[in-house]
Design a protein around this motif. Sequence first.
Motif, PDB file in Angstrom:
ATOM      1  N   ASN A   1       0.831  -1.208   0.000  1.00 22.32           N
ATOM      2  CA  ASN A   1       0.000   0.000   0.000  1.00 22.32           C
ATOM      3  C   ASN A   1       0.860   1.250   0.000  1.00 22.32           C
ATOM      4  O   ASN A   1       1.976   1.235   0.538  1.00 22.32           O
ATOM      5  CB  ASN A   1      -0.896   0.052   1.242  1.00 22.32           C
ATOM      6  N   VAL A   2       0.308   2.328  -0.571  1.00 23.73           N
ATOM      7  CA  VAL A   2       0.956   3.639  -0.497  1.00 23.73           C
ATOM      8  C   VAL A   2      -0.117   4.698  -0.288  1.00 23.73           C
ATOM      9  O   VAL A   2      -1.274   4.512  -0.682  1.00 23.73           O
ATOM     10  CB  VAL A   2       1.775   3.992  -1.766  1.00 23.73           C
ATOM     11  N   VAL A   3       0.277   5.804   0.332  1.00 20.57           N
ATOM     12  CA  VAL A   3      -0.608   6.973   0.406  1.00 20.57           C
ATOM     13  C   VAL A   3       0.015   8.076  -0.445  1.00 20.57           C
ATOM     14  O   VAL A   3       1.160   8.498  -0.199  1.00 20.57           O
ATOM     15  CB  VAL A   3      -0.813   7.447   1.858  1.00 20.57           C
ATOM     16  N   VAL A   4      -0.740   8.491  -1.471  1.00 21.61           N
ATOM     17  CA  VAL A   4      -0.285   9.545  -2.388  1.00 21.61           C
ATOM     18  C   VAL A   4      -0.730  10.883  -1.814  1.00 21.61           C
ATOM     19  O   VAL A   4      -1.914  11.073  -1.505  1.00 21.61           O
ATOM     20  CB  VAL A   4      -0.895   9.361  -3.796  1.00 21.61           C
ATOM     21  N   ILE A   5       0.216  11.805  -1.687  1.00 27.05           N
ATOM     22  CA  ILE A   5      -0.070  13.084  -1.048  1.00 27.05           C
ATOM     23  C   ILE A   5      -0.336  14.177  -2.077  1.00 27.05           C
ATOM     24  O   ILE A   5       0.493  14.447  -2.949  1.00 27.05           O
ATOM     25  CB  ILE A   5       1.104  13.511  -0.143  1.00 27.05           C
ATOM     26  N   GLY A   6      -1.501  14.821  -1.950  1.00 27.23           N
ATOM     27  CA  GLY A   6      -1.808  15.998  -2.745  1.00 27.23           C
ATOM     28  C   GLY A   6      -1.730  17.222  -1.855  1.00 27.23           C
ATOM     29  O   GLY A   6      -2.299  17.209  -0.763  1.00 27.23           O
ATOM     30  N   PHE A   7      -1.028  18.263  -2.296  1.00 30.23           N
ATOM     31  CA  PHE A   7      -0.814  19.409  -1.404  1.00 30.23           C
ATOM     32  C   PHE A   7      -1.129  20.759  -2.049  1.00 30.23           C
ATOM     33  O   PHE A   7      -0.840  21.811  -1.483  1.00 30.23           O
ATOM     34  CB  PHE A   7       0.624  19.404  -0.867  1.00 30.23           C
ATOM     35  N   ASP A   8      -1.731  20.735  -3.233  1.00 29.33           N
ATOM     36  CA  ASP A   8      -2.235  21.944  -3.887  1.00 29.33           C
ATOM     37  C   ASP A   8      -3.209  21.456  -4.966  1.00 29.33           C
ATOM     38  O   ASP A   8      -3.418  20.252  -5.115  1.00 29.33           O
ATOM     39  CB  ASP A   8      -1.101  22.806  -4.473  1.00 29.33           C
ATOM     40  N   ARG A   9      -3.824  22.359  -5.700  1.00 25.37           N
ATOM     41  CA  ARG A   9      -4.851  21.946  -6.683  1.00 25.37           C
ATOM     42  C   ARG A   9      -4.365  20.874  -7.671  1.00 25.37           C
ATOM     43  O   ARG A   9      -4.984  19.810  -7.775  1.00 25.37           O
ATOM     44  CB  ARG A   9      -5.360  23.179  -7.442  1.00 25.37           C
ATOM     45  N   PRO A  10      -3.255  21.128  -8.401  1.00 27.08           N
ATOM     46  CA  PRO A  10      -2.842  20.123  -9.399  1.00 27.08           C
ATOM     47  C   PRO A  10      -2.471  18.775  -8.785  1.00 27.08           C
ATOM     48  O   PRO A  10      -2.853  17.724  -9.319  1.00 27.08           O
ATOM     49  CB  PRO A  10      -1.625  20.767 -10.081  1.00 27.08           C
ATOM     50  N   THR A  11      -1.741  18.776  -7.663  1.00 34.57           N
ATOM     51  CA  THR A  11      -1.296  17.486  -7.097  1.00 34.57           C
ATOM     52  C   THR A  11      -2.445  16.730  -6.438  1.00 34.57           C
ATOM     53  O   THR A  11      -2.457  15.497  -6.434  1.00 34.57           O
ATOM     54  CB  THR A  11      -0.138  17.669  -6.098  1.00 34.57           C
ATOM     55  N   ILE A  12      -3.426  17.455  -5.898  1.00 37.06           N
ATOM     56  CA  ILE A  12      -4.602  16.778  -5.327  1.00 37.06           C
ATOM     57  C   ILE A  12      -5.402  16.109  -6.449  1.00 37.06           C
ATOM     58  O   ILE A  12      -5.811  14.944  -6.327  1.00 37.06           O
ATOM     59  CB  ILE A  12      -5.489  17.765  -4.532  1.00 37.06           C
ATOM     60  N   LYS A  13      -5.607  16.837  -7.549  1.00 33.37           N
ATOM     61  CA  LYS A  13      -6.353  16.259  -8.686  1.00 33.37           C
ATOM     62  C   LYS A  13      -5.686  14.981  -9.184  1.00 33.37           C
ATOM     63  O   LYS A  13      -6.345  13.964  -9.418  1.00 33.37           O
ATOM     64  CB  LYS A  13      -6.444  17.280  -9.827  1.00 33.37           C
ATOM     65  N   LYS A  14      -4.371  15.043  -9.328  1.00 31.52           N
ATOM     66  CA  LYS A  14      -3.617  13.887  -9.823  1.00 31.52           C
ATOM     67  C   LYS A  14      -3.660  12.728  -8.814  1.00 31.52           C
ATOM     68  O   LYS A  14      -3.801  11.557  -9.202  1.00 31.52           O
ATOM     69  CB  LYS A  14      -2.167  14.307 -10.101  1.00 31.52           C
ATOM     70  N   ALA A  15      -3.567  13.058  -7.514  1.00 34.52           N
ATOM     71  CA  ALA A  15      -3.645  12.017  -6.470  1.00 34.52           C
ATOM     72  C   ALA A  15      -4.986  11.290  -6.549  1.00 34.52           C
ATOM     73  O   ALA A  15      -5.049  10.058  -6.461  1.00 34.52           O
ATOM     74  CB  ALA A  15      -3.447  12.631  -5.091  1.00 34.52           C
ATOM     75  N   MET A  16      -6.060  12.053  -6.742  1.00 32.55           N
ATOM     76  CA  MET A  16      -7.392  11.445  -6.812  1.00 32.55           C
ATOM     77  C   MET A  16      -7.530  10.549  -8.054  1.00 32.55           C
ATOM     78  O   MET A  16      -8.143   9.481  -7.989  1.00 32.55           O
ATOM     79  CB  MET A  16      -8.486  12.522  -6.800  1.00 32.55           C
ATOM     80  N   GLU A  17      -6.929  10.988  -9.149  1.00 34.88           N
ATOM     81  CA  GLU A  17      -6.946  10.144 -10.359  1.00 34.88           C
ATOM     82  C   GLU A  17      -6.243   8.812 -10.095  1.00 34.88           C
ATOM     83  O   GLU A  17      -6.722   7.747 -10.504  1.00 34.88           O
ATOM     84  CB  GLU A  17      -6.239  10.862 -11.516  1.00 34.88           C
ATOM     85  N   LEU A  18      -5.107   8.883  -9.409  1.00 33.42           N
ATOM     86  CA  LEU A  18      -4.331   7.660  -9.137  1.00 33.42           C
ATOM     87  C   LEU A  18      -5.082   6.701  -8.216  1.00 33.42           C
ATOM     88  O   LEU A  18      -5.098   5.493  -8.462  1.00 33.42           O
ATOM     89  CB  LEU A  18      -2.972   8.014  -8.528  1.00 33.42           C
TER      90      LEU A  18
END
Length: 255
Positions: free
Chosen positions: A32-49
Motif C-alpha cells: 500500500n501507499v498513500v499519495v499526497i496531494g498538497f495543492d490543486r494540481p497534485t490533489i487532482k492527480k492524487a485522486m486520479e491515481l
Amino acid sequence: MLFDTHVHLNAEQFQEDLNEVIERAQQAGVSNVVVIGFDRPTIKKAMELVEKYDFMYAGVGWHPVDAIDMTEEDLIWIEELAAHPKVVAIGEMGLDYYWDKSPKEVQKEVFRKQIRLAKKVKLPIIIHNREATADIVEILKEEKASDVGGIMHCFSGSPETAKECVEMNFYISLGGPVTFKNAKKPKEVAEVIPLDRLLIETDCPYLAPHPYRGKRNEPAFVKLVAEQIAEIKGISYQQVADITSQNAKKIFGID
C-alpha cells in the motif's frame, strides 16, 4: 508486506515510467501507499491515481510553502474530497520556515484551519515541518490535534520532540534520512520510539535512502528504510514490515 505512508507518485518525475515504478514497488513487497496531494494540481492527480489503483490511498491538504495561495474555496473542496472512501488523511500541512514564499502568520492560519477541518471530518493529519518544530508543537496542542492524531512525516527532530508528539497521539514516520551515514537524529529517534508508534515512508521522488542518495526516490526503496530500522532496533526486518504496516492501517482506518 510494506506500507509506504508518504509518496508523491503524482509528481512530474514519474510521468514517463509510472508503471515500471509501480512494478518495482510490488516486487519489493510494497502492498500500500498513500499519495499526497498538497495543492490543486497534485490533489487532482492524487485522486486520479487512487481511482485507478487499488493499493493507493490519498492524503489531501495544503502545503505550508503555498499557504498564501489557499482560498476558502480550496478548503471547501478539500472537505468535499474528505468524504471519498480512499481519502484517508488531511495533509500534508504544517509550517515551513526554510522557504519564505508564505509569511509565517499566513502559514499558521492555514495550518489551524486544516486541523479544524480534519477534526470536523474525523481524519488524521499529516504534518510537514521544516525548521518550525516549536511552533508546530504549540499549534497542535492549542488546536487539540490529539483528538484526531496523525503522522509526523519524515520526522527530523530530536528524540525528545518525537516522544512529545507520541504523547499527543502522533505516529513518527521515518524515511531515507535514517539510512544516511551522518544522520544521527533519525537513528536516535528510531532507537527510542516504540515500534507501535513508528511508520515508514519514502517521500518519493525526494530523499532517496543510501545507496541511492541524490537520485530519484521511489516506493520500492522503502524496504531499505525498514531494513535500517530493524538493524537499529535489533529485530527482524519482517517484524518492522509487519508492525509498521499494521500501524499505517490503524491510523488511516484501512481494514
